[in-house]
Design a protein around this motif. Sequence first.
Motif: not given
Length: 199
Positions: A141, A143-148, A150-151
């Motif tokens: 979460w 590490e990839h909060k922005q991507i998650v 946005a998805a």
Amino acid sequence: RFVWLDHLSLPEMRQRVATLEPGTVVLFGLLYVDAAGVPYLENYALSELRAASSVPIFSFYESELGLGTVGGSLLGNVESAAVAAKIASRMLRGEWTNDDQVTRLSATAPRFDWRELKRWNIDETRLPPGSEILFRSPTMWEEHKQIVLAALALLVVQTGLILALLAQRARRRSAEGESSALSGRLLTVHEDERRRLAR
């Protein structure tokens, strides 16, 4: 039992720390020149000992945290430099006396390297209260909060569009049904009117 290894060369130290028994730890000081007189660059000896050691390595200095030591209450780099600067300033002004030769430094709050805790299976609950854990690997979460996010936003928008299309289709079918019923009634009325006129 405390065993000094400062009478050994660095390769001999490597061999010694590689065979230490569980329950033993290495307490690393500074090593710039070994017993054989071989000089080493800063932190080279620590990296060599860490690679060979069969047990955790602890040290005194904050600068070595993150280079292979587990951590603990360490002497801070900033405080040590500030004290050294004050002493140098007093010496240059001629204010330094023999009575001032001992200067005590206080250790930092306990700080530990998360990677070394994992490597040696040291449970975080066994650390002193108020310990700070550094170099922790970020969670998925984090590490990839922005991507998650946005998805998820894209998924919400797509869901909204699909629901809007489904609602529009239902209204169109309803309108088509009403139009068909109205056409049927209009034909019936037209036929009835033609019969009436024919009579």
